[in-house]
Design an enzyme around this catalytic site. Structure first.
Site, short mmCIF file in Angstrom:
data_model
loop_
_atom_site.label_atom_id
_atom_site.label_comp_id
_atom_site.label_asym_id
_atom_site.label_seq_id
_atom_site.Cartn_x
_atom_site.Cartn_y
_atom_site.Cartn_z
N ARG A 36 0.22 -1.22 0.08
CA ARG A 36 -0.02 0.27 0.11
C ARG A 36 0.80 1.26 0.02
NH1 ARG A 36 -5.28 1.80 2.04
NH2 ARG A 36 -4.82 3.31 3.07
N ILE A 62 -6.70 7.44 -0.97
CA ILE A 62 -7.38 6.51 -1.21
C ILE A 62 -7.72 6.20 0.23
CG2 ILE A 62 -4.57 6.98 0.21
CD1 ILE A 62 -3.72 4.15 -1.24
N SER A 63 -8.80 4.99 0.11
CA SER A 63 -9.47 5.31 1.05
C SER A 63 -8.79 4.04 2.20
CB SER A 63 -10.68 3.84 0.34
OG SER A 63 -11.36 4.23 -0.74
N GLN A 64 -9.51 4.18 3.13
CA GLN A 64 -9.48 3.68 4.38
C GLN A 64 -8.52 2.11 3.96
OE1 GLN A 64 -12.70 3.73 7.36
NE2 GLN A 64 -11.17 2.47 9.03
#
Ligand code: SAM
Length: 215
Positions: A36, A62-64
């Site tokens: 990530r 960028i999502s959790q």
């Protein structure tokens, strides 16, 4: 350094994801594997495995990690599947899916965001993920039907063209609601009908386009 990131990833999966109830082993394995930190701006790498979304430029995020895991699990991806994602962003969600399924098509509205995502995906060798610049509220009919469609931006309602692009038995996952707060819904196609279930509240950046919000 890479070892520290790998350790941070294992902790992320155990404490943020498995501990909150995500149990699909394919999803957990993919999230342990995808680096990530290579999908966030360099000066934010230290925060890549935190329990939160991060900015990626152009007012996008960028999502959790937990929400990426939940949405991937709702999609029930199988190795032979072809998936369509609307909202490429950093490319991270597409890379996670790419570890599980045969092929991912991902549509991004902002050309510079799509270009960075392509670089990120190349850096991690995600050769089965394809990025297309365009209005994802129209779907990507030329490659339809898809075994799963995942929308990673907030829609006022599910864009109508997407329903036609889901294969029979396929799933469509999307955050639907206001510009600021949405309900995460999962539709499963059964012939001409869709069975819908709701997961709960989420907060995404807006889906902007013909069947989304105005700019
Ligand atoms: N899935 C991404 C990831 O893994 O980093 C996060 C997506 S971010 C929350 C939402 C993205 O949707 C933004 O990059 C935004 O530009 C994009 N977007 C918004 N409206 C869109 C549209 N109509 N078509 C395609 N992408 C759109």
């Amino acid at each position: 350094m890479e070892q520290d990131f790998a350790q941070a990833r294992r902790l992320m999966v155990e404490h943020q994801i498995r501990a909150r109830g995500v149990s699909n082993e394919r999803v957990l394995a993919a999230m342990r594997e995808v680096p990530r930190h290579l999908f966030v701006p360099e000066d934010l790498r230290y925060a890549a495995y935190g329990d939160h979304p991060l900015p990626i430029g152009e007012e996008q995020t960028i999502s959790q990690p937990y929400i990426v895991a939940v949405m991937t699990e709702l999609l029930s991806p199988e190795p032979g599947d072809r998936i369509l994602e609307i909202g490429t962003g950093s490319g991270y969600q597409a890379a996670v899916l790419g570890r599980i399924v045969r092929e991912v098509w991902s549509v991004e509205r902002i050309a510079s965001v799509a270009a960075q995502a392509e670089r990120n995906l190349e850096a991690v060798g995600a050769a089965n993920v394809h990025v297309v610049v365009g209005d994802g509220t129209l779907g990507l009919p030329e490659r339809a039907p898809y075994d799963g469609i995942i929308v990673t931006a907030a829609a006022p309602s599910v864009p109508e063209p997407l329903f036609d692009q889901v294969a029979d038995g396929g799933r469509l996952v999307a955050p639907v609601g206001s510009r600021h707060l949405q309900d995460l819904v999962c539709y499963t196609r059964r012939g001409g009908d869709f069975v819908v279930r709701s997961w709960g509240g989420v907060a995404f950046v807006p889906l902007i386009g013909t069947y989304g919000w105005e700019v």
